[in-house]
Design a protein around this motif. Sequence first.
Motif, PDB file in Angstrom:
ATOM      1  N   SER B  65       0.824  -1.217   0.000  1.00  0.00           N
ATOM      2  CA  SER B  65       0.000   0.000   0.000  1.00  0.00           C
ATOM      3  C   SER B  65       0.852   1.259   0.000  1.00  0.00           C
ATOM      4  O   SER B  65       0.527   2.239  -0.674  1.00  0.00           O
ATOM      5  CB  SER B  65      -0.924   0.018   1.216  1.00  0.00           C
ATOM      6  OG  SER B  65      -1.799  -1.068   1.187  1.00  0.00           O
ATOM      7  N   ASP B 197      -6.216  -1.316  -4.466  1.00  0.00           N
ATOM      8  CA  ASP B 197      -5.539  -1.816  -3.275  1.00  0.00           C
ATOM      9  C   ASP B 197      -6.479  -2.741  -2.502  1.00  0.00           C
ATOM     10  O   ASP B 197      -7.357  -2.288  -1.789  1.00  0.00           O
ATOM     11  CB  ASP B 197      -5.101  -0.638  -2.406  1.00  0.00           C
ATOM     12  CG  ASP B 197      -4.156  -1.080  -1.285  1.00  0.00           C
ATOM     13  OD1 ASP B 197      -3.981  -2.302  -1.108  1.00  0.00           O
ATOM     14  OD2 ASP B 197      -3.599  -0.206  -0.597  1.00  0.00           O
ATOM     15  N   GLU B 198      -6.270  -4.027  -2.650  1.00  0.00           N
ATOM     16  CA  GLU B 198      -7.102  -5.048  -2.017  1.00  0.00           C
ATOM     17  C   GLU B 198      -8.589  -4.746  -2.195  1.00  0.00           C
ATOM     18  O   GLU B 198      -9.327  -4.642  -1.212  1.00  0.00           O
ATOM     19  CB  GLU B 198      -6.768  -5.138  -0.515  1.00  0.00           C
ATOM     20  CG  GLU B 198      -5.275  -5.133  -0.276  1.00  0.00           C
ATOM     21  CD  GLU B 198      -4.795  -6.229   0.652  1.00  0.00           C
ATOM     22  OE1 GLU B 198      -5.595  -7.130   0.959  1.00  0.00           O
ATOM     23  OE2 GLU B 198      -3.609  -6.192   1.026  1.00  0.00           O
TER      24      GLU B 198
HETATM   25 MG   LIG Z   1      -2.282  -2.634   2.376  1.00  0.00          MG
END
Ligand SMILES: [Mg+2]
Lengths: 313, 346
Positions: B65, B197-198
């Motif tokens: 991240s 991101d995820e």
């Molecule tokens: Mg992350």
Amino acid sequence: MGRYVIRRLLQAIPVLVGTTFLLFATVYALPGDPIAALGGDRRLDPQLVARMREQFHLNDPLLVQYWYYIRDIVSGDFGTTFRGVPVSSLFQGKFQVTFQLSITALVFEAVIGVGLGLWAALRRGRWQDQAVLAFTLLLVSIPTLVSGFVLQLVLGVKLKQNTGIDFFPVAGIQDGMRSYIVPGLVLAGLSIAYLTRLTRTSLMETLRADYIRTAVAKGLPRRRVLGRHALRNSLIPLITYLGADLGTLMGGAIITETIFNLPGIGQQLFQSVYLRENAVVVGIVTVLVLVYVLANLIVDLLYAVLDPRIRYE
Amino acid sequence: MKNPSVDTHLLPADRAGDEPLLAVDNLHVEFQTRQGVVRAVNGVSYSVNAGETLAVLGESGSGKSVTAQAIMGILDMPPARIPKGEVRFHGTDLLTMRDEDRGQIRGRRIAMIFQDALSALNPVFTVGWQIGEMFRVHQGMSKRDARRKAVELMDRVRIPGAKSRVDDFPHQFSGGMRQRIMIAMAIALDPEILIADEPTTALDVTVQAQIMGLLAELQQESDMGLILITHDLGVVADVADKIAVMYGGRIVEHASVFDGYRAPAHPYTKGLLESIPRVDLKGQELYAIKGMPPNLLDMPTGCAFHPRCPYRKENCVTDVPPLYTVSDTRGSACHYWREVLDDGSR
Ligand SMILES: [Mg+2]
Ligand SMILES: Nc1ncnc2c1ncn2[C@@H]1O[C@H](COP(=O)(O)OP(=O)(O)O)[C@@H](O)[C@H]1O
Ligand code: SF4
């Protein structure tokens, strides 16, 4: 939204009943006989005493007395004092003074407190932030009595002497709105400090939120991220504090009223407690409770306007 | 130094031909904390081209991240600091660009969606307002037109009844629908790069597959480069073209999806792959990598993976492995990548 409003209104009723009853019971339970107190050192004619006790329902059980009282208040009658004066005539203009003083303080609190808090949060960790924190500490540690007299001296006397500026009246209410500026500031002191800190924390917390990161990632200008996305969310908890504080300010106005010689309800309350005029005491506090409940109602409604999650729960 | 700085480079294929659409080149990000300097990103290099999907894999805390946030330019600096590295977009380094110029890219040409759409959307504004904001702010569009565009986008990410739901608030949607709204917002201005991101971590399995399908489809329609960050290898096998595996802030393996899944060149990748539940191996015990992810403030010496590595030899404890070139399109930060490669996947 409509259902929410109605529900909040209904919820206010038990609060009002509960607090007024508690109040009534407390005043009733105070030691001493109010009728006997009327005569001072003299003994009153027992027949007169009996008649008065009858007239003021003093022989009835507490609950019955309370019922009579509420019934009259609902029809707008606050009753008469033991000395025969209508209670509402004692209120004449006094609530207005206290209310105006408290509203002035509330405005100062909101503007200065929120302003300083936001500024400190945006300058977090720098000298401006430290300065604001130090300032709030100072505010908290100075008693109203001190700040009141100092401001009176500085703004009312010294300023006039040294510069000829005579803008800040520091006693009485002869100058209309202007009369309330310095007293309002003094009354607001402590609240300004608390609200400043609350605002600072609230904005800093909001700025850590995921949706702020999203707003930044959307490529929005910083101005917009702060003004649109952060501000509204960080204001929500402050509304609660401000609403609850109106009642606190009105209840705490007595010292300020005394320093600045404002004919407000605080002085009346003090006198009435001293003279055991139960009807007046209960009347004043009932109105204060009413203001408190009303302010909280407004807060709840504002809350719903600002936060859709509550509106649609 | 407990955690020495490590340099990496782009793969030969990325350096030889045309400059990639987006190239992260030897990026370093550190955080100043009370306990010391945390090297959250320690020499990360990867690239994405138009129409290509890169999956960035690795356990939680491996720096995925933070790398993405550095690309977007949304790191809080301080506490973050970027001591080294470049993020090149069309060959121009974003990190040294003027703020105004970078502002023209963020959100418009490089967009990002986040893991938890409930907290990533502002609770006090309607979804239509939040999507439309992209058009109002970036293109000066009127409120009415922006709202109409928001409905179009909600249709495009297949939110049922978009027209009637455009004025609803985020909390009135399900998790999957909320992520679709995030996606609609991110693709509003047709970005060239989308970083996810995820995006499916908070969702249940069927919804996960739908969101992945939607992302793949949107990418094909618009030829975006897609960076898919995840710790779940299962979800990316179908959609990704290539993978970059991160461990403790470092890149440990680069590979095409096909090569990487068939025969990993790093023991960590191998471990990750073997942790995916597989139908054909039902009943067998699931291999999970033993031990804990590394502590960035107290990294193991030599190869950071050595305490958990079944291939470990003596020099692993002392020598930091560089990113070895396995092929033009492959790299591995393991001294013994040949051995690992020869073993193939289970
Ligand atoms: Mg992350
Ligand atoms: N603001 C911060 N301050 C200090 N450390 C941070 C901060 N943000 C992230 N980190 C550190 O960076 C590391 C990598 O985080 P991250 O990129 O979020 O991992 P992930 O691969 O799970 O996305 C974490 O170990 C975390 O401790
Ligand atoms: S370098 Fe050594 S410890 Fe590190 S992954 Fe390779 S074999 Fe394992």
